[in-house]
Design a protein around this motif. Structure first.
Motif, PDB file in Angstrom:
ATOM      1  N   ARG A   1      41.713  45.506  51.396  1.00  0.00           N
ATOM      2  CA  ARG A   1      42.885  45.459  51.162  1.00  0.00           C
ATOM      3  C   ARG A   1      43.796  46.553  50.119  1.00  0.00           C
ATOM      4  O   ARG A   1      44.849  46.485  49.927  1.00  0.00           O
ATOM      5  CB  ARG A   1      43.124  44.374  50.350  1.00  0.00           C
ATOM      6  N   ASP A   2      42.855  47.791  49.723  1.00  0.00           N
ATOM      7  CA  ASP A   2      43.466  48.496  48.842  1.00  0.00           C
ATOM      8  C   ASP A   2      43.352  49.927  49.510  1.00  0.00           C
ATOM      9  O   ASP A   2      42.262  50.044  50.227  1.00  0.00           O
ATOM     10  CB  ASP A   2      42.559  48.758  47.725  1.00  0.00           C
ATOM     11  N   PRO A   3      44.131  50.697  49.339  1.00  0.00           N
ATOM     12  CA  PRO A   3      44.141  52.166  50.118  1.00  0.00           C
ATOM     13  C   PRO A   3      43.071  52.758  49.926  1.00  0.00           C
ATOM     14  O   PRO A   3      42.799  53.728  50.653  1.00  0.00           O
ATOM     15  CB  PRO A   3      45.636  52.787  49.911  1.00  0.00           C
TER      16      PRO A   3
ATOM     17  N   CYS B   1      38.620  47.418  44.113  1.00  0.00           N
ATOM     18  CA  CYS B   1      38.988  46.257  43.745  1.00  0.00           C
ATOM     19  C   CYS B   1      40.080  45.833  42.830  1.00  0.00           C
ATOM     20  O   CYS B   1      40.492  46.861  42.074  1.00  0.00           O
ATOM     21  CB  CYS B   1      37.785  45.664  43.057  1.00  0.00           C
ATOM     22  N   SER B   2      40.907  44.751  42.871  1.00  0.00           N
ATOM     23  CA  SER B   2      41.912  44.420  42.242  1.00  0.00           C
ATOM     24  C   SER B   2      41.680  44.611  40.557  1.00  0.00           C
ATOM     25  O   SER B   2      40.551  44.265  40.317  1.00  0.00           O
ATOM     26  CB  SER B   2      42.698  43.447  42.558  1.00  0.00           C
ATOM     27  N   ASP B   3      42.687  44.660  39.809  1.00  0.00           N
ATOM     28  CA  ASP B   3      42.493  44.751  38.405  1.00  0.00           C
ATOM     29  C   ASP B   3      41.974  43.329  37.890  1.00  0.00           C
ATOM     30  O   ASP B   3      41.259  43.201  36.965  1.00  0.00           O
ATOM     31  CB  ASP B   3      43.677  45.091  37.730  1.00  0.00           C
TER      32      ASP B   3
END
Length: 728
Positions: free
Chosen positions: A415-417, A421-423
């Protein structure tokens, strides 16, 4: 009614009524014929015309190969095949094809005659090679001095260095070799001397034995999967590529012949590509690729480094040969396979090492791994002893599995370019991974020093993700502290690396050097940020100083990548202008955030060099002149007094140089002897510059940021067949 059923003979009976048949004239026949018969006349005429034309023949070359030929005889024009292959296109009426059997028989007769000539040469000059070998033994150089030292006699034997008559006969035999006759041009005798040959490089049998001993004593412990009890001849008969790869790795610090490594780089590299082009049928080729990806040939530019590409081919060749299913080899071969237990165990070890090497290459180059940790590598608890790995391989495989888990958890977010991983998730994921590392460390227990080094490297790989954290997170300082501890632990373990043979850091794989550079960049950024107030600055500076000298110690050739990157680290430290006092501003800021974020844990290195370059530009300095005259780490003076930035150089210093900057650590604690190598030569040469690219693309996936940016004042012997400078 009587005329019914009688055949009509009116057309065949004469006017006299006697019933004698009369011949029709051609003209009458033409008039009486149907329209289709006119075509028959035309075909006959065309057939007669073809008989009058000359017969079309193929040229001699096409007739020999039984191929269709489009030669034109009038006016004469060579056929397309002869023109393409630059052959002599001609037509001879008395030409006869020569069969393969008769041609091979003729070649065998010529080989026998040439062997007799070689025997006569040996009888007349039996001691020519021994005298030359003794003269070469008198030339002793350090491993790093081969580039700056010019010797009238090459340290490796080329055809020009031997007797002209002797080598002329050998080359003639090699050109007419028939493998069925049992003659091997790479294994020849000269009196009592035997030697191996690859292209124009010849290695005496005594040197072969020494190089194999060096490999198994100093290098093999880092990748222990080959059988030391096998002789060099056994390895050569099994796989010439594996034999020459072992020779090349052993030659990295071979002081008896310091030119051997560079002279082997071109021929062995060409042997690699030719072997892969022929579709390898032996899994021993995979072993050779494992060694080449672990200890690649030296280069001064990452754009010409084929290691990551060879690593992918290594995995693909291994799977094509069925190493991932070693007990079902028959499914990957069209021939009948009788699998022996020893061969099965060897294949399991090779597949494990193949994945270990692939994981290390991916981590060191900041790329996704191509590993496959399948049932074969997860069956250590099975009752089948053939699938149980040796303890030193099994423990290192578990370490690389942990590295793979770190990469997939932290850097493969779809899901990230850029895959991060998300913060919000990173903090929890790091906590779980840290717990996994602690459990792995407990399971490992007291391992050998090399395994402990790999374990510390995996911990550094985990905590380098702190540079992607949001500075506003409440545990940001704790994450940086964990990174600092992981960095110092790895660097101290690396610089104190010893085995039963002594210090072995200079023999370590390329992956260790890459992680050492990442550790140096980590110390550099932390010491120049707000976090400097939380660490012992004197210790950190001293460790950074020793790291630069350790990276230089890993270098095997002047101006290769380890030496270039060590110079970049030194210049980055000097450009930062760190003062000996602790920074007064301890507030958290975003100075540690990365702009280059696509190379996973190695993004730090790319980002550091990018920032260094931008810093030089914003200060209005002449970057090209600055790079043409870098700081000489072996002297307290500037390398160039006439440089446009010479005045600025006296304001700061480089690690290991005692000058006006009191904030820098003094002379290095780690000496070259501690690294297991001789002191480098002081000979300096000048390299042409012109590497600068005004529109250099930062995110080019095939190049590192420093490609073409650093031009050291040291000579570098170019590798034959391998481009070493510039941006591809």
């Amino acid at each position: 009614m009587s005329s019914v059923g009688r055949p009509s003979v009116s057309g065949a009976v004469g006017s006299d009524g006697l019933g004698q048949p009369m011949k029709r004239s051609v003209a009458m026949a033409g008039l009486d014929s149907s329209p289709g018969s006119i075509d028959d006349v035309d075909e006959n005429e065309a057939r007669e015309e073809k008989k009058r034309q000359p017969v079309k023949r193929a040229c001699n070359e096409c007739r020999q190969q039984k191929l269709r030929c489009d030669v034109v005889q009038d006016p004469y024009m060579a056929c397309s095949r002869c023109r393409r292959l630059k052959l002599d296109c001609k037509i001879e009426s008395n030409f006869k094809r020569v069969g393969k059997r008769s041609r091979n028989a003729e070649m065998e007769r010529e080989i026998i005659e040439l062997r007799k000539q070689i025997a006569n040469v040996h009888a007349n000059a039996p001691a020519s090679m021994s005298q030359q070998h003794q003269s070469l033994q008198q030339t002793q150089l350090t491993p790093k001095a081969e580039s700056s030292h010019v010797s009238p006699v090459a340290a490796y034997h080329t055809p020009s260095a031997m007797s002209a008559d002797h080598m002329g006969s050998q080359e003639a035999v090699a050109s007419l070799l028939d493998l069925r006759s049992g003659f091997d041009p790479n294994y020849m005798r000269n009196g009592n001397h035997q030697f191996k040959r690859i292209e124009d490089v010849i290695v005496l049998l005594e040197k072969v034995t020494e190089l194999f001993d060096l490999f198994f004593v100093f290098y093999h412990p880092f990748l222990p999967f080959l059988d030391r009890d096998q002789s060099p001849d056994d390895y050569y008969n099994t796989s010439p590529l594996l034999f020459w790869t072992i020779i090349s790795v052993g030659a990295r610090r071979y002081q008896t012949d310091t030119h051997l490594l560079n002279s082997l780089a071109g021929p062995v590299s060409r042997l690699v590509w030719s072997t892969l082009a022929d579709i390898p049928q032996s899994y021993h080729v995979v072993k050779a690729l494992c060694l080449l990806c672990t200890w690649p040939f030296p280069t001064s530019s990452t754009s010409t480094d084929p290691t990551f590409m060879l690593c992918g081919m290594m995995i693909q060749v291994a799977m094509q040969l069925g190493l991932h299913r070693p007990s079902h080899t028959q499914d990957f071969s069209k021939f009948r396979v009788e699998l022996m237990e020893e061969e099965l165990r060897d294949k399991v070890r090779t597949w494990a090492i193949c994945n270990i090497v692939a994981q290390r290459v991916a981590t060191g180059y900041g790329q996704p791994p191509s590993t496959l940790y399948d049932w074969t590598l997860s069956s250590s608890d099975t009752a089948d002893q053939n699938f149980k790995l040796p303890e030193n391989i099994r423990s290192r495989l578990e370490i690389e599995k942990f590295c793979d888990k770190v990469t997939k958890v932290l850097y493969t977010n779809r899901r990230d370019p850029v895959g991060l991983c998300s913060d919000q998730e990173r903090s929890a994921l790091i906590s779980f991974l840290s717990r996994d590392y602690d459990e792995l460390e407990q399971v490992m227990g007291h391992n050998d020093s090399i395994t402990s080094l790999y374990l510390r490297a995996s911990n550094l790989h985990l905590h380098l993700s702190a540079f992607f954290d949001d500075p506003t997170e409440k545990d940001y300082r704790e994450r940086l502290l964990s990174l600092y501890v992981a960095t110092t632990s790895f660097l101290e373990t690396a610089m104190n690396l010893e085995t039963e043979v002594g210090p072995v850091l200079s023999y370590s794989p390329y992956y260790i050097y890459q992680m050492m550079v990442a550790g140096g960049c980590t110390l550099l950024k932390l010491c120049k940020s707000f976090f400097a107030s939380h660490i012992d600055m004197e210790y950190a500076k001293g460790l950074f100083n020793r790291t630069i000298w350790a990276v230089r110690g890993v270098s095997v050739s002047n101006n290769d990548l380890p030496e270039r990157l060590a110079e970049v680290l030194a210049q980055m430290w000097r450009l930062g202008g760190t003062s000996p006092e602790r920074p007064t501003n301890t507030d958290v800021d975003d100075t540690l955030m990365l702009k280059v974020r696509c190379r996973m844990s190695m993004s730090l290195l790319f980002d550091s060099v990018w920032r260094w370059r931008e810093d030089v530009r914003t200060r209005g300095r002449n970057l090209e002149a600055y790079l043409k005259n870098p700081t000489n780490p072996d002297s307290g003076a500037d390398s160039s007094a006439t440089s446009s930035v010479g005045a600025m150089r006296t304001m700061s210093s480089t690690p290991g140089v005692s000058t006006a900057d009191p904030s820098l650590a003094p002379a290095p604690v780690l000496t070259q002897n501690t690294l297991g190598m001789q002191a480098p030569s002081n000979g300096m040469g000048n390299l042409p510059s012109g590497f600068m690219e005004p529109n250099y693309e930062v995110f080019d996936p095939l190049n590192w940021l420093l490609d073409g940016l650093v031009d050291l004042p040291y000579s570098y012997s170019p590798v034959p067949g391998v481009e070493t400078q510039g941006i591809a």
